[in-house]
Scaffold this active site. Structure first.
Site, PDB file in Angstrom:
ATOM      1  N   ASP A 278       0.694  -1.322   0.072  1.00 50.51           N
ATOM      2  CA  ASP A 278      -0.161   0.042   0.039  1.00 50.51           C
ATOM      3  C   ASP A 278       0.846   1.142  -0.056  1.00 50.51           C
ATOM      4  OD1 ASP A 278      -2.687   1.257   0.534  1.00 50.51           O
ATOM      5  OD2 ASP A 278      -1.619   1.999   2.336  1.00 50.51           O
TER       6      ASP A 278
ATOM      7  N   GLU B 136       1.631  -0.580  -5.340  1.00 52.62           N
ATOM      8  CA  GLU B 136       0.785   0.653  -5.579  1.00 52.62           C
ATOM      9  C   GLU B 136       1.564   1.891  -5.812  1.00 52.62           C
ATOM     10  OE1 GLU B 136      -3.078   2.985  -4.772  1.00 52.62           O
ATOM     11  OE2 GLU B 136      -1.212   3.101  -3.644  1.00 52.62           O
TER      12      GLU B 136
HETATM   13  C1  LM2 Z   1      -3.858   3.607  -0.320  1.00 57.39           C
HETATM   14  N1  LM2 Z   1      -2.967   3.498  -1.593  1.00 57.39           N
HETATM   15  O1  LM2 Z   1      -1.801   3.910  -1.664  1.00 57.39           O
HETATM   16  C2  LM2 Z   1      -5.199   2.911  -0.513  1.00 57.39           C
HETATM   17  O2  LM2 Z   1      -5.622   2.134  -1.593  1.00 57.39           O
HETATM   18  C3  LM2 Z   1      -6.000   4.060   0.062  1.00 57.39           C
HETATM   19  O3  LM2 Z   1      -7.394   3.520  -0.074  1.00 57.39           O
HETATM   20  C4  LM2 Z   1      -5.818   4.575   1.233  1.00 57.39           C
HETATM   21  O4  LM2 Z   1      -6.691   5.827   1.676  1.00 57.39           O
HETATM   22  C5  LM2 Z   1      -4.297   5.295   1.330  1.00 57.39           C
HETATM   23  N2  LM2 Z   1      -3.606   4.773   0.404  1.00 57.39           N
HETATM   24  C6  LM2 Z   1      -3.731   5.243   2.683  1.00 57.39           C
HETATM   25  O5  LM2 Z   1      -3.311   3.977   3.257  1.00 57.39           O
HETATM   26  C7  LM2 Z   1      -7.796   5.340   2.473  1.00 57.39           C
HETATM   27  C8  LM2 Z   1      -8.951   6.167   2.239  1.00 57.39           C
HETATM   28  C9  LM2 Z   1      -8.866   7.693   2.576  1.00 57.39           C
HETATM   29  C10 LM2 Z   1      -8.613   7.499   4.136  1.00 57.39           C
HETATM   30  C11 LM2 Z   1      -7.326   6.596   4.076  1.00 57.39           C
HETATM   31  C12 LM2 Z   1      -6.829   6.479   5.708  1.00 57.39           C
HETATM   32  O6  LM2 Z   1      -8.978   6.110   0.639  1.00 57.39           O
HETATM   33  O7  LM2 Z   1     -10.201   8.434   2.146  1.00 57.39           O
HETATM   34  O8  LM2 Z   1      -8.639   8.701   4.680  1.00 57.39           O
HETATM   35  O9  LM2 Z   1      -7.479   5.396   3.628  1.00 57.39           O
HETATM   36  O10 LM2 Z   1      -7.970   5.760   6.308  1.00 57.39           O
HETATM   37  C13 LM2 Z   1      -9.311   8.995   5.772  1.00 57.39           C
HETATM   38  C14 LM2 Z   1     -10.030  10.203   5.588  1.00 57.39           C
HETATM   39  C15 LM2 Z   1      -9.425  11.456   5.131  1.00 57.39           C
HETATM   40  C16 LM2 Z   1      -8.674  11.884   6.132  1.00 57.39           C
HETATM   41  C17 LM2 Z   1      -7.683  10.357   6.753  1.00 57.39           C
HETATM   42  C18 LM2 Z   1      -6.932  10.712   8.068  1.00 57.39           C
HETATM   43  O11 LM2 Z   1     -11.171   9.894   4.231  1.00 57.39           O
HETATM   44  O12 LM2 Z   1     -10.136  12.535   4.841  1.00 57.39           O
HETATM   45  O13 LM2 Z   1      -7.708  12.862   6.042  1.00 57.39           O
HETATM   46  O14 LM2 Z   1      -8.423   9.396   7.048  1.00 57.39           O
HETATM   47  O15 LM2 Z   1      -7.744  11.039   9.073  1.00 57.39           O
HETATM   48  C19 LM2 Z   1      -7.729  13.804   6.710  1.00 57.39           C
END
Ligand code: LM2
Ligand code: CA
Length: 473
Positions: free
Chosen positions: A204, A230
Site C-alpha cells: 500500500d 501501488e
Molecule cells: C492507499 N494506497 O496507496 C489505499 O489504496 C487508499 O485506499 C488509502 O486511503 C491510502 N493509500 C492510505 O493507506 C484510504 C482512504 C482515505 C482514508 C485513508 C486512511 O482512501 O479516504 O483517509 O485510507 O484511512 C481518511 C479520510 C481522510 C482523512 C484521513 C486521515 O477519508 O479525509 O484525511 O482518513 O484521518 C484527513
C-alpha cells in the site's frame, strides 16, 4: 441444450489433459480478483467457486488491527500488526489461506507499511492503546518522519519527491523507513504475513516509500514471494522505479478504458501505440478499477454495471498484464462500509448471480466476479494465452481484436447496429459467442466462413467473443 461447463469438461477429456498437472501459466493468464472488504470466512467459502471459474489469486483488504470507526478506510490506519480486524481473526485468516490454497487459489494480502494512524490517540479494534506516534511494542516518536517541509507536515506538492516520501499522506503518521529499527519491525510484519501461507503482498502506498528503502524491507522475503506495488505515476515518481522488486498496477489502463466509454469512441483501443506508455506487460497488473478509482471516479464503477461488464471483457480479451478483476459492494457515501449487527463486515451472498442488475442499493454485494460473461471471458483469456493481437478493427464505437488463430473479440459501444465483415485468422467453423451465451450456445452461434471472414451484424451496445475452445466443427 449444451451447457458450457459440460462442453468445457468434455474438451478437457478429449485433449487428454485430465492429469492434476496443469500447464504452466503465463503471467498474462494468471487471473486475480480484488475481493474488496470481503471477510476472511467469505473468501474461504468462495475459493471453490473461484477455482472452478479459472481464477488464480485473490487480493484481500488489509488484515491488521486498525482504528475503530464505521468507514471502510479504517483498515488503512494500522495501530498494531495483530491480525485481528472487522474482517476476521488471525485464525480465520489462516483458515482462509489454507482452504483457498487447497483449491489452488493464492492469497495476496494488503500490507499497509508506509504509515500508521492519523488519530491523536485511541484504542484500536483489538484493544491496543495508541497515540499518533506511539504504538506499544512497535514504534515510538523517533520512528516517524517529521518532514518539516509543509505547515502541517502533510504532503501538498506531489512534484517534490522528498515531500511525497517523508511527509504525511492524509495526516497519517509516516514511518521513517530509513531507520534500522523500523525496517526490522516491518520485515518481521511481512514475515508474519508470509508465515500464514499467503503468496504475496500488495504494498500500500508504495510510492510514498523511497524505493531503495522498500527494497531493503523486502530483501529477505522468500524468492517466490509475489510483491505488488501501488504506485500511481505522478511527478517524478513512476511505477518503473519499483518494478525491480515486484509488479506494479498500470493505472493508465483503467483510465483509458474509462475514456472510451466516456467519449463513446473506442476505436483507439485498437491502436497498438496505446500500450507504448504502459509498463512492460510482464511487470504489470492490469485492471479496470480498484476501491480507490471506483470512489474517485477515475475509472469504471458498479454504477454502470453494463459498462463495467464490457470493461472487464476488454481487460480479459487483451493479453496485457496479469489481470485483476474487482468485486465489491454498492455505496452512495464514500465512507460507507457494510457492517452487520455485531460490528463486523457483513458476508456477501453471491448465489444466483449471473448477470449485472440495472442498479444496486447501498450495501448490496455486487459479485461482479460471478457474472457469466466474465467467467466465460476468463476462459477466453486462457484459450488465447501467448497469442498476439491481430486483425484489429476500428471505427468510432467499434473495436475488434483477434488473438491470432485462437479467438476474436468485437465490441460495439455505439448506438447503431454495425455490419461487421472482418478478416480473422480463425479456422472456419461454427463458434459459440461466449460473451452472451449464459446457459448454452444454442442461440449464440457465430460462423467463421471458409475465408476466415467474420460476417456479423453486431447490435448497438453489444460485445461478442469467440474462441477455439468452443468450436462446433
Ligand atoms: C492507499 N494506497 O496507496 C489505499 O489504496 C487508499 O485506499 C488509502 O486511503 C491510502 N493509500 C492510505 O493507506 C484510504 C482512504 C482515505 C482514508 C485513508 C486512511 O482512501 O479516504 O483517509 O485510507 O484511512 C481518511 C479520510 C481522510 C482523512 C484521513 C486521515 O477519508 O479525509 O484525511 O482518513 O484521518 C484527513
Ligand atoms: Ca513515507
Amino acid at each position: 441444450m449444451r451447457p458450457i461447463a459440460i462442453f468445457a469438461a468434455l474438451l478437457l477429456t478429449l485433449t487428454g489433459c485430465t492429469q492434476a498437472q496443469d500447464p504452466p501459466k503465463s503471467h498474462e493468464s494468471n487471473i486475480g480478483v480484488q475481493l474488496f472488504m470481503w471477510n476472511w470466512n467469505s473468501i474461504a467459502a468462495e475459493c471453490e467457486f473461484l477455482a472452478q471459474a479459472g481464477y488464480d489469486w485473490v487480493l484481500t483488504s488489509p488484515p491488521q488491527e486498525h482504528i475503530t470507526g464505521d468507514p471502510w478506510w479504517v483498515h488503512y490506519q494500522p495501530v498494531s500488526y495483530e491480525l485481528q480486524s472487522r474482517l476476521g481473526t488471525e485464525a480465520q485468516f489462516k483458515e482462509m489461506v489454507q482452504s483457498c490454497g487447497d483449491h489452488g487459489i493464492e492469497i495476496i494480502t494488503d500490507a499497509v507499511i508506509n504509515h500508521m494512524s492519523a488519530q491523536d490517540s485511541g484504542v484500536g479494534y483489538f484493544g491496543t492503546e495508541f497515540s499518533k506516534s506511539v504504538y506499544p511494542g512497535l514504534y515510538n516518536e523517533s520512528d516517524f518522519h517529521n518532514c518539516q517541509l509543509t505547515a502541517n507536515n502533510q504532503i501538498l506538492n506531489y512534484n517534490n519527491v522528498l515531500e511525497v516520501q517523508s511527509c504525511e499522506l492524509l495526516g497519517l503518521s509516516d514511518l521513517n523507513t530509513s531507520k534500522p529499527e523500523v525496517i526490522a519491525t516491518l520485515k518481521s510484519y511481512l514475515e508474519k504475513l508470509l508465515d500464514t501461507g499467503v503468496a504475496g503482498v500488495r504494498i500500500d502506498a508504495a510510492k510514498h516509500i523511497y524505493a531503495p528503502e522498500l527494497a531493503v524491507i523486502l530483501e529477505d522475503l522468500p524468492e517466490a514471494t509475489v510483491v505488488m506495488h501501488e504506485v500511481i505515476a505522478g511527478g517524478p515518481l513512476q511505477p518503473e522505479q519499483y518494478t525491480d522488486t515486484g509488479l506494479a498496477w498500470e493505472f493508465e489502463y483503467p483510465a483509458n478504458i474509462k475514456s472510451y466509454f466516456d467519449s463513446n469512441v473506442i476505436s483507439s483501443a485498437a491502436n497498438a501505440s496505446r500500450w507504448s506508455g504502459y509498463l512492460p506487460s510482464t511487470d504489470a497488473i492490469s485492471f479496470i478499477t480498484n476501491h480507490d478509482t471506483e470512489r474517485n471516479r477515475s475509472a469504471l464503477s458498479f454504477r454502470e454495471p453494463k459498462v463495467f461488464e464490457f470493461g472487464t471483457a476488454i481487460l480479459l480479451a487483451e493479453g496485457y498484464g496479469s489481470p485483476q478483476l474487482y468485486s465489491a459492494y454498492a455505496f452512495d457515501d464514500y465512507d460507507f462500509a457494510p457492517i452487520d449487527n455485531r460490528g463486523l463486515i457483513s458476508s456477501p451472498d453471491c448465489d444466483s448471480v449471473v448477470a449485472p442488475n440495472a442498479s444496486y442499493t447501498q450495501g448490496e454485494w455486487i459479485c461482479q466476479h460471478r457474472w457469466q460473461s466474465t467467467i466465460n471471458m476468463i476462459e477466453f483469456r486462457k484459450q488465447t494465452d501467448g497469442k498476439q493481437i491481430t486483425n484489429t478493427k476500428k471505427d468510432r464505437g467499434i473495436f475488434g481484436m483477434g488473438r491470432e488463430d485462437a479467438g476474436y473479440f468485437l465490441i460495439n459501444i455505439g448506438n447503431a447496429a454495425y455490419s461487421a465483415e472482418i478478416e480473422t485468422m480463425l479456422p472456419p467453423g461454427v463458434y459459440c459467442d461466449v460473451y452472451n451465451a449464459v446457459e448454452d450456445c444454442d442461440s449464440y452461434k457465430i460462423e467463421i466462413d471458409d475465408d476466415s471472414i467474420l460476417r456479423f451484424e453486431i447490435p448497438a451496445e453489444t460485445a461478442i467473443a469467440i474462441h477455439r475452445g468452443l468450436l462446433d466443427q
